[in-house]
Design a protein around this motif. Structure first.
Motif, mmCIF file in Angstrom:
data_model
loop_
_atom_site.group_PDB
_atom_site.id
_atom_site.type_symbol
_atom_site.label_atom_id
_atom_site.label_comp_id
_atom_site.label_asym_id
_atom_site.label_seq_id
_atom_site.Cartn_x
_atom_site.Cartn_y
_atom_site.Cartn_z
ATOM 1 N N LEU A 1 28.892 -3.933 9.446
ATOM 2 C CA LEU A 1 28.665 -4.836 10.576
ATOM 3 C C LEU A 1 28.152 -4.064 11.779
ATOM 4 C CD1 LEU A 1 31.797 -7.204 10.655
ATOM 5 C CD2 LEU A 1 29.611 -7.538 9.471
ATOM 6 N N VAL B 1 29.089 -6.844 17.120
ATOM 7 C CA VAL B 1 29.580 -8.011 16.385
ATOM 8 C C VAL B 1 31.020 -7.785 15.928
ATOM 9 C CG1 VAL B 1 29.281 -9.374 14.272
ATOM 10 C CG2 VAL B 1 27.293 -8.766 15.662
ATOM 11 N N ALA C 1 33.324 -8.202 18.844
ATOM 12 C CA ALA C 1 33.450 -9.604 19.231
ATOM 13 C C ALA C 1 34.414 -10.349 18.305
ATOM 14 C CB ALA C 1 32.078 -10.277 19.220
ATOM 15 N N LEU D 1 28.948 -16.382 14.131
ATOM 16 C CA LEU D 1 28.983 -15.048 13.534
ATOM 17 C C LEU D 1 29.395 -15.047 12.069
ATOM 18 C CD1 LEU D 1 30.636 -12.871 16.345
ATOM 19 C CD2 LEU D 1 28.256 -12.858 15.629
ATOM 20 N N LEU E 1 25.579 -11.666 7.818
ATOM 21 C CA LEU E 1 26.671 -10.705 7.925
ATOM 22 C C LEU E 1 27.357 -10.541 6.573
ATOM 23 C CD1 LEU E 1 28.402 -11.654 11.312
ATOM 24 C CD2 LEU E 1 26.766 -9.819 10.889
ATOM 25 N N ALA F 1 27.662 -3.597 22.086
ATOM 26 C CA ALA F 1 26.376 -3.943 21.480
ATOM 27 C C ALA F 1 25.235 -3.161 22.119
ATOM 28 C CB ALA F 1 26.133 -5.446 21.604
ATOM 29 N N LEU G 1 20.546 -6.927 17.425
ATOM 30 C CA LEU G 1 21.199 -8.193 17.114
ATOM 31 C C LEU G 1 20.216 -9.342 17.280
ATOM 32 C CD1 LEU G 1 24.637 -7.733 18.918
ATOM 33 C CD2 LEU G 1 23.973 -7.045 16.615
ATOM 34 N N GLN H 1 23.381 -13.967 17.408
ATOM 35 C CA GLN H 1 24.517 -13.043 17.514
ATOM 36 C C GLN H 1 24.823 -12.705 18.966
ATOM 37 O OE1 GLN H 1 22.974 -9.996 14.913
ATOM 38 N NE2 GLN H 1 24.115 -10.750 13.141
ATOM 39 N N TRP H 2 23.785 -12.537 19.777
ATOM 40 C CA TRP H 2 24.015 -12.317 21.207
ATOM 41 C C TRP H 2 24.679 -13.536 21.833
ATOM 42 C CZ3 TRP H 2 24.361 -8.064 23.773
ATOM 43 C CH2 TRP H 2 23.611 -6.939 23.432
ATOM 44 N N ILE I 1 28.358 -13.521 20.894
ATOM 45 C CA ILE I 1 29.092 -12.547 21.703
ATOM 46 C C ILE I 1 29.326 -13.108 23.103
ATOM 47 C CG2 ILE I 1 28.885 -10.300 22.854
ATOM 48 C CD1 ILE I 1 27.542 -9.247 20.330
#
Length: 307
Positions: free
Chosen positions: A98, A102, A105, A138, A148, A253, A264, A268-269, A272
């Motif tokens: 990972l 991520v 988070a 996520l 992921l 990150a 990312l 994904q951002w 987070i």
């Protein structure tokens, strides 16, 4: 005309810079571990070095054997240490597949769950909804969601559960001096992870280059962050500390982007950001402004245990 520097302004900026430095050094130390130690001794060996060397440093610093807690407190500290060790191992195992930001988070869902547990205020359900939305973006749920690794996500969720567990046990020994409980807890954690690391990496853990990098990682991700967080806690109420420390997933990150080249996706951002917003909101609306010793001790442990 020049004016004298305001001590008030300095006092307002110092806690923020201290926490930014703490999470920054944590990110650098963990990224360095992933880059330099994972190829040599794996995630298991890295965990053994990280926890073992940190435990040695803190035991020498605090020398807890001079004033041992009572048996009841020792049992709680032992449980606390086991949770600490498993959390470290699970987090580093998650980092194998990972991105760093991520994994952090997802792990943040543990302390967030503790903070929101039992709450009945309508506003708190907003923070729950934000956290759930972030995790939903996520986690590899349903068909066609393969961004992921499910095993890595599972390890990150285990780390989150262990983080929540050691916070609960940590509060039960909040009356024990922070250095005493954290150093003893980390010693127990070392006993948990060292056999796993030795079984995986063997004598490679004893090579001088590996030990040197491991010591550097332990200092960057333990000694420096915990010192900075303790200074910040002396100057901040509990809510403000919680809000500031919530920036950790984003800092992780960004550090991983610069040091590891981990890019990312927009989703994904966004995830987070949602989890950070939930953590900040929970901290900002928490009842009570004081930062009691139990909170300070748990925060100290977080700096040691994390990442």
């Amino acid at each position: 005309m020049s004016f004298p520097r305001s001590p008030v302004g300095t006092s307002l900026w110092f806690p923020f810079l201290a926490i930014l430095g703490a999470v920054g050094f944590l990110g650098i130390g963990t990224s360095w571990a992933k880059m330099a130690l994972f190829p040599l001794v794996g995630a298991q060996g890295t965990t053994a070095l990280r926890v073992g060397l940190s435990a040695v440093v803190l035991l020498l610093l605090w020398r807890p054997w001079r004033r041992l807690p009572n048996r009841a407190d020792l049992r709680v500290i032992a449980c606390y240490g086991v949770a600490l060790g498993v959390m470290n191992l699970a987090f580093y195992m998650a980092l194998r597949t990972l991105p760093f930001g991520v994994a952090v988070a997802i792990e943040f869902s543990g302390p967030l769950a503790v903070a929101l547990y039992g709450s009945r205020r309508p506003l708190d359900f907003v923070w729950v909804a934000l956290a759930v939305a972030g995790l939903a973006l996520l986690l590899p749920l349903g068909h066609g969601v393969g961004t992921l690794d499910p095993v890595g996500v599972g390890f990150a969720l285990l780390a989150a559960l262990c983080w929540a567990t050691y916070i609960v046990f940590g509060k039960r020994v909040g009356h024990v001096p922070a250095g005493l409980s954290v150093s003893m807890g980390l010693a127990v954690a070392a006993l948990v992870v060292l056999p796993v690391g030795v079984a995986h990496a063997g004598t490679a853990l004893l090579s001088l280059p590996v030990l040197g990098v491991g010591l550097g990682v332990a200092i960057l991700s333990s000694a420096v962050p915990i010192s900075l967080e303790m200074l910040a806690l002396q100057r901040l109420p509990r809510q403000a500390f919680g809000i500031m420390i919530s920036m950790e997933p984003a800092v992780a990150a960004l550090v991983a982007l610069g040091l590891l080249g981990e890019r990312l996706s927009a989703g994904q951002w966004a995830a987070i950001g949602l989890i950070m917003a939930a953590s900040m909101g929970s901290a900002a609306t928490a009842r009570g402004m004081a930062a009691p010793q139990s909170v300070r001790k748990v925060a100290d442990a977080a700096a040691l245990a994390q990442r």
